[in-house]
Scaffold this active site. Structure first.
Site, PDB file in Angstrom:
ATOM      1  N   CYS A   2     -77.004  60.182  37.637  1.00 45.39           N
ATOM      2  CA  CYS A   2     -78.435  59.986  37.509  1.00 45.39           C
ATOM      3  C   CYS A   2     -78.661  58.543  37.057  1.00 45.39           C
ATOM      4  O   CYS A   2     -77.817  57.947  36.401  1.00 45.39           O
ATOM      5  CB  CYS A   2     -79.130  60.888  36.491  1.00 45.39           C
ATOM      6  SG  CYS A   2     -78.941  62.633  36.818  1.00 45.39           S
ATOM      7  N   ARG A  27     -76.483  56.109  42.048  1.00 42.48           N
ATOM      8  CA  ARG A  27     -76.028  56.967  40.951  1.00 42.48           C
ATOM      9  C   ARG A  27     -76.353  58.435  41.184  1.00 42.48           C
ATOM     10  O   ARG A  27     -75.827  59.311  40.501  1.00 42.48           O
ATOM     11  CB  ARG A  27     -76.676  56.525  39.632  1.00 42.48           C
ATOM     12  CG  ARG A  27     -76.298  55.132  39.213  1.00 42.48           C
ATOM     13  CD  ARG A  27     -76.950  54.793  37.900  1.00 42.48           C
ATOM     14  NE  ARG A  27     -76.449  55.634  36.832  1.00 42.48           N
ATOM     15  CZ  ARG A  27     -75.368  55.384  36.123  1.00 42.48           C
ATOM     16  NH1 ARG A  27     -74.665  54.321  36.374  1.00 42.48           N
ATOM     17  NH2 ARG A  27     -74.993  56.200  35.171  1.00 42.48           N
ATOM     18  N   TRP A  74     -78.987  63.285  40.053  1.00 40.76           N
ATOM     19  CA  TRP A  74     -77.815  63.957  40.626  1.00 40.76           C
ATOM     20  C   TRP A  74     -77.706  65.253  39.836  1.00 40.76           C
ATOM     21  O   TRP A  74     -77.367  65.251  38.658  1.00 40.76           O
ATOM     22  CB  TRP A  74     -76.576  63.090  40.435  1.00 40.76           C
ATOM     23  CG  TRP A  74     -75.360  63.632  41.101  1.00 40.76           C
ATOM     24  CD1 TRP A  74     -74.999  63.468  42.416  1.00 40.76           C
ATOM     25  CD2 TRP A  74     -74.326  64.422  40.503  1.00 40.76           C
ATOM     26  NE1 TRP A  74     -73.813  64.106  42.654  1.00 40.76           N
ATOM     27  CE2 TRP A  74     -73.375  64.697  41.509  1.00 40.76           C
ATOM     28  CE3 TRP A  74     -74.108  64.931  39.223  1.00 40.76           C
ATOM     29  CZ2 TRP A  74     -72.228  65.453  41.280  1.00 40.76           C
ATOM     30  CZ3 TRP A  74     -72.971  65.684  38.988  1.00 40.76           C
ATOM     31  CH2 TRP A  74     -72.048  65.929  40.012  1.00 40.76           C
ATOM     32  N   ASN A 100     -80.014  61.186  31.549  1.00 39.04           N
ATOM     33  CA  ASN A 100     -78.771  61.178  32.312  1.00 39.04           C
ATOM     34  C   ASN A 100     -77.706  61.799  31.421  1.00 39.04           C
ATOM     35  O   ASN A 100     -77.588  61.430  30.256  1.00 39.04           O
ATOM     36  CB  ASN A 100     -78.416  59.716  32.653  1.00 39.04           C
ATOM     37  CG  ASN A 100     -77.027  59.572  33.244  1.00 39.04           C
ATOM     38  OD1 ASN A 100     -76.513  60.505  33.856  1.00 39.04           O
ATOM     39  ND2 ASN A 100     -76.427  58.401  33.062  1.00 39.04           N
ATOM     40  N   GLY A 101     -76.907  62.756  31.974  1.00 41.88           N
ATOM     41  CA  GLY A 101     -75.870  63.396  31.166  1.00 41.88           C
ATOM     42  C   GLY A 101     -76.187  64.863  30.972  1.00 41.88           C
ATOM     43  O   GLY A 101     -76.998  65.437  31.702  1.00 41.88           O
ATOM     44  N   GLU A 465     -55.644  58.064  49.859  1.00 42.46           N
ATOM     45  CA  GLU A 465     -56.870  57.266  49.804  1.00 42.46           C
ATOM     46  C   GLU A 465     -57.595  57.296  51.159  1.00 42.46           C
ATOM     47  O   GLU A 465     -58.819  57.419  51.218  1.00 42.46           O
ATOM     48  CB  GLU A 465     -56.525  55.833  49.376  1.00 42.46           C
ATOM     49  CG  GLU A 465     -57.675  54.856  49.307  1.00 42.46           C
ATOM     50  CD  GLU A 465     -58.793  55.254  48.352  1.00 42.46           C
ATOM     51  OE1 GLU A 465     -58.644  56.199  47.570  1.00 42.46           O
ATOM     52  OE2 GLU A 465     -59.856  54.603  48.416  1.00 42.46           O
ATOM     53  N   LYS A 469     -61.371  58.726  51.674  1.00 44.11           N
ATOM     54  CA  LYS A 469     -62.467  57.934  52.274  1.00 44.11           C
ATOM     55  C   LYS A 469     -63.115  58.729  53.395  1.00 44.11           C
ATOM     56  O   LYS A 469     -64.345  58.780  53.496  1.00 44.11           O
ATOM     57  CB  LYS A 469     -61.956  56.598  52.846  1.00 44.11           C
ATOM     58  CG  LYS A 469     -61.513  55.566  51.861  1.00 44.11           C
ATOM     59  CD  LYS A 469     -62.631  54.924  51.067  1.00 44.11           C
ATOM     60  CE  LYS A 469     -62.921  55.651  49.799  1.00 44.11           C
ATOM     61  NZ  LYS A 469     -62.317  55.250  48.595  1.00 44.11           N
ATOM     62  N   GLU A 472     -65.191  61.762  52.017  1.00 45.44           N
ATOM     63  CA  GLU A 472     -66.416  61.505  51.242  1.00 45.44           C
ATOM     64  C   GLU A 472     -67.552  60.969  52.086  1.00 45.44           C
ATOM     65  O   GLU A 472     -68.702  61.290  51.823  1.00 45.44           O
ATOM     66  CB  GLU A 472     -66.196  60.700  49.972  1.00 45.44           C
ATOM     67  CG  GLU A 472     -65.463  59.454  50.017  1.00 45.44           C
ATOM     68  CD  GLU A 472     -65.364  58.765  48.645  1.00 45.44           C
ATOM     69  OE1 GLU A 472     -65.960  59.175  47.644  1.00 45.44           O
ATOM     70  OE2 GLU A 472     -64.646  57.754  48.596  1.00 45.44           O
ATOM     71  N   HIS A 488     -42.834  71.450  54.745  1.00 40.83           N
ATOM     72  CA  HIS A 488     -42.881  72.574  53.789  1.00 40.83           C
ATOM     73  C   HIS A 488     -44.216  73.306  53.853  1.00 40.83           C
ATOM     74  O   HIS A 488     -44.573  74.022  52.921  1.00 40.83           O
ATOM     75  CB  HIS A 488     -42.597  72.061  52.373  1.00 40.83           C
ATOM     76  CG  HIS A 488     -41.243  71.455  52.238  1.00 40.83           C
ATOM     77  ND1 HIS A 488     -40.081  72.196  52.251  1.00 40.83           N
ATOM     78  CD2 HIS A 488     -40.844  70.158  52.160  1.00 40.83           C
ATOM     79  CE1 HIS A 488     -39.033  71.392  52.142  1.00 40.83           C
ATOM     80  NE2 HIS A 488     -39.478  70.143  52.099  1.00 40.83           N
TER      81      HIS A 488
HETATM   82  C1  AGP Z   1     -64.076  56.700  45.452  1.00 40.72           C
HETATM   83  O1  AGP Z   1     -64.403  56.382  46.746  1.00 40.72           O
HETATM   84  C2  AGP Z   1     -64.923  57.712  44.819  1.00 40.72           C
HETATM   85  N1  AGP Z   1     -66.293  57.451  44.953  1.00 40.72           N
HETATM   86  C3  AGP Z   1     -64.468  58.235  43.489  1.00 40.72           C
HETATM   87  O2  AGP Z   1     -63.314  58.984  43.736  1.00 40.72           O
HETATM   88  C4  AGP Z   1     -64.167  57.238  42.344  1.00 40.72           C
HETATM   89  O3  AGP Z   1     -63.041  56.486  42.648  1.00 40.72           O
HETATM   90  C5  AGP Z   1     -63.961  58.028  41.042  1.00 40.72           C
HETATM   91  O4  AGP Z   1     -65.140  58.703  40.730  1.00 40.72           O
HETATM   92  C6  AGP Z   1     -63.536  57.153  39.889  1.00 40.72           C
HETATM   93  O5  AGP Z   1     -64.519  56.219  39.559  1.00 40.72           O
HETATM   94  P1  AGP Z   1     -64.216  55.022  38.556  1.00 40.72           P
HETATM   95  O6  AGP Z   1     -63.184  54.160  39.208  1.00 40.72           O
HETATM   96  O7  AGP Z   1     -65.540  54.324  38.400  1.00 40.72           O
HETATM   97  O8  AGP Z   1     -63.708  55.608  37.287  1.00 40.72           O
END
Ligand code: AGP
Length: 592
Positions: A2, A27, A74, A100-101, A465, A469, A472, A488
């Protein structure tokens, strides 16, 4: 997550707040809202969806009020809906709160308020704050907030305004980020610096347990007992231009192309005496790397480098697992917390936990002044500049740079190793020149429903990674796997419909990975490989071959990750998806 913003000053607050919300939208973006104090009453406007829906709903409503707060959400408690969108108000609509939180004890507080006859309009935890402040208010908003924060449990940041004191905003920080922007005759409050950068670069970063009291004339900071605190004002070194798209269709693409600069700037930054660490990794019994998501993948690669160059056993743990596991931690350990944002709550709590156990803590962060930057004993900064796309790209290669630098700095051949590292910006440039090849492959396979990513040794985290990508931003199911583990289990998935992206540079496991490629081919899987230029053996056994410039084994992650970022980008972009703000995600994850 948020985003919250507040403005009090001499200008109409609404356009400033909406502009700030657009810059905070990364955010969270399932709903948004504003509250403005206009002619002694609160105007509250909220909409489900992105900020543009809120902007549309405000067209033709030229509110002039000079104090207001805004929020982009969010969802944690309560589904995305107009009722659950912020700001939330008390029953008489005299107080408005953005938050936020999470307020962990909100059910208990809500129960008490309901028993006293208060009726709630939303399912959020936030609404309790508005009602509690209204009940505690006796003519001074700060006094009321001080009374209420003592009742709240959890990690949160919030801002509150009231019709009784137009011109005043109170902001509270406890666990979630909050910064104050200082200007002439106007002041700002925001979750993150980019929201207020067009208006000021003079910033106070609040620490946990601090309250900011803003009016157009000034800002006072207090602790939760109401004692005044003196804080330094920082001048933000970024300018807004570096946070804009510069002609690229999406921030993510721009940030992929900024990687040569991010890596170069990070090396230059780390060479400065200010970043020198007063210890050697070899002093420690063990290194424990703690991170989430992409930062965790960088940590996996960092582990191999640290073990290779220092011999110190290194473990990599997801921050969310570390916190609730029984990891023995002592003064003999070095804890490295990696975080782009420096605000990821799981990583932050893990660092605090390790500190309490007496371990030394080192942060690798991109955002200077972020919570993790401040809380760790030492920090290595990545100098990637602001990353706006939710999918991390340039901050990943910048993290690799910092971790390689750290490992190499503890080795007798430091200067030689760092000289090799300095070649990476040019190598990444060379990969980017082949982006069109990746775009063509993306077009061919964008309709596939599942992808498998394989790699061994340093290429295994790159496979993870690449898969992350793709998931997401394209919402296509993708799995990263150690190539040698495929037999396996995952091999059962392979048929003529399954694209298998194999990261196969000519390193110590090249022949082994090549055997895995054959296993995929035998089962009619579609092999898309990433390998060194001129590698005819690999090209011959691949349906598609993406070449990267040959580099020493240590540096393969710098060049192999880039085509995988581009592949995910072009697939999502061609599918017409919201690349920079994928559904359900947020750039900064400040909830557990
Ligand atoms: C990465 O593409 C993501 N959006 C997510 O996994 C991110 O790397 C993760 O939330 C960690 O964030 P940070 O590096 O700000 O701690």
């Amino acid at each position: 997550m948020c985003g919250i913003i507040g403005y009090t000053g001499k200008e109409p607050a609404l356009p400033l707040i909406l502009g700030g919300l657009e810059r905070l939208e990364y955010r969270g973006y399932d709903s948004a809202g504003v509250a403005i104090i206009e002619d002694g009453r609160l105007i509250v406007e909220k909409r489900v969806g992105k900020i543009r829906e809120l902007v549309k709903s405000l067209w033709g409503k030229p509110y002039e009020g000079k104090t207001g707060i805004g929020h982009t959400r969010w969802a944690t408690h309560g589904e995305p809906s107009t009722e659950n969108a912020h700001p939330h108000t008390d029953e008489k609509r005299e107080f408005a709160v953005v938050h936020n939180g999470i307020i962990e004890n909100y059910l208990e507080l809500r129960g008490e308020l309901e028993r006293e006859g208060v009726s709630f309009r939303s399912n959020t935890d936030t609404e309790v704050i508005a009602h509690l402040i209204a009940k505690s208010y006796r003519g001074d908003l700060l006094e009321a907030v001080l009374e209420v924060v003592k009742k709240l449990r959890g990690a949160f940041a919030f801002a509150v305004i009231t019709v009784h004191e137009p011109g005043r905003i109170i902001g509270v920080k406890q666990g979630s980020p909050l910064v104050v922007g200082i200007s002439e005759g106007e002041n700002f409050l925001a979750s993150d610096i980019p929201a207020i950068l067009p208006y000021t670069r003079r910033v106070i970063t609040l620490s946990d347990g601090e309250i900011a009291d803003l009016t157009p004339e000034g800002v006072n900071i207090y602790d939760f007992n109401g004692n005044p605190i003196t804080k330094d004002i920082t001048i933000v070194p970024w300018d807004l231009i570096s946070a804009e798209k510069a002609g690229f269709k999406h921030f993510m693409l721009k940030e992929i192309y900024e990687q040569p600069k991010a890596v170069g700037d990070t090396i230059r930054g780390l060479l400065s005496p200010a970043e020198e660490l007063p210890f050697s990794l070899k002093e420690f019994r063990r290194v424990l790397v703690i991170a989430c998501g992409t930062s965790y993948h960088a940590g996996l690669i960092g582990k191999s480098w640290i073990e290779k160059y220092t011999g110190v056993p290194t473990e990599v743990v997801y921050a969310s697992e570390f916190r609730y596991g029984d990891f023995p931690v002592s003064e003999e350990d070095l804890i490295i917390g990696i975080s782009q944002s420096g605000e990821t709550i799981d990583t932050k709590f893990a660092i605090n936990f390790a500190k309490d156990k007496g371990a030394r803590t080192l942060a690798v962060v991109n955002v200077v002044g972020s919570s993790i930057d401040r809380e760790a004993d030492y920090t290595l900064h990545t100098h990637a500049g602001p990353e706006i796309g939710v999918a991390a790209t340039k901050t990943f290669t910048a993290q690799l740079t910092a971790l390689y630098f750290l490992a190499a700095s503890n080795h007798g051949e430091r200067d030689k190793l760092i000289a090799e590292l300095m070649k990476m910006p040019a190598r990444i440039e060379a990969v980017l020149e082949k982006a069109e090849d990746v775009e063509r492959i993306a077009q061919k396979f964008m309709k596939k429903k599942d992808f498998l990513y394989l790699g061994r040794y340093l290429s295994y985290p790159i496979a993870l990674e690449g898969a992350l990508k793709l998931k997401e931003i394209s919402y296509i199911h993708a799995e990263g796997y150690p190539a040698g583990e495929m037999k396996h289990g995952p091999i059962a998935l392979i048929d003529e419909n399954m694209p298998v992206v194999v990261v196969c540079p000519q390193d110590r496991v090249y022949d082994k990975t090549l055997s895995n490629v054959e296993e995929v081919r035998t089962r009619k899987g579609i092999v898309i490989s990433v390998g060194f230029e001129g590698d005819e053996r690999l090209e011959k056994v691949s349906r598609e071959f993406i070449s990267v410039p040959p580099v020493e084994e240590d540096f393969t992650p710098f060049v192999t990750v880039v085509p995988l970022q581009l592949l995910a980008y072009y697939i999502a972009s061609r599918l017409g998806l919201d690349v920079d703000q994928p559904r359900n995600l947020a750039k900064t994850v400040t909830v557990e």
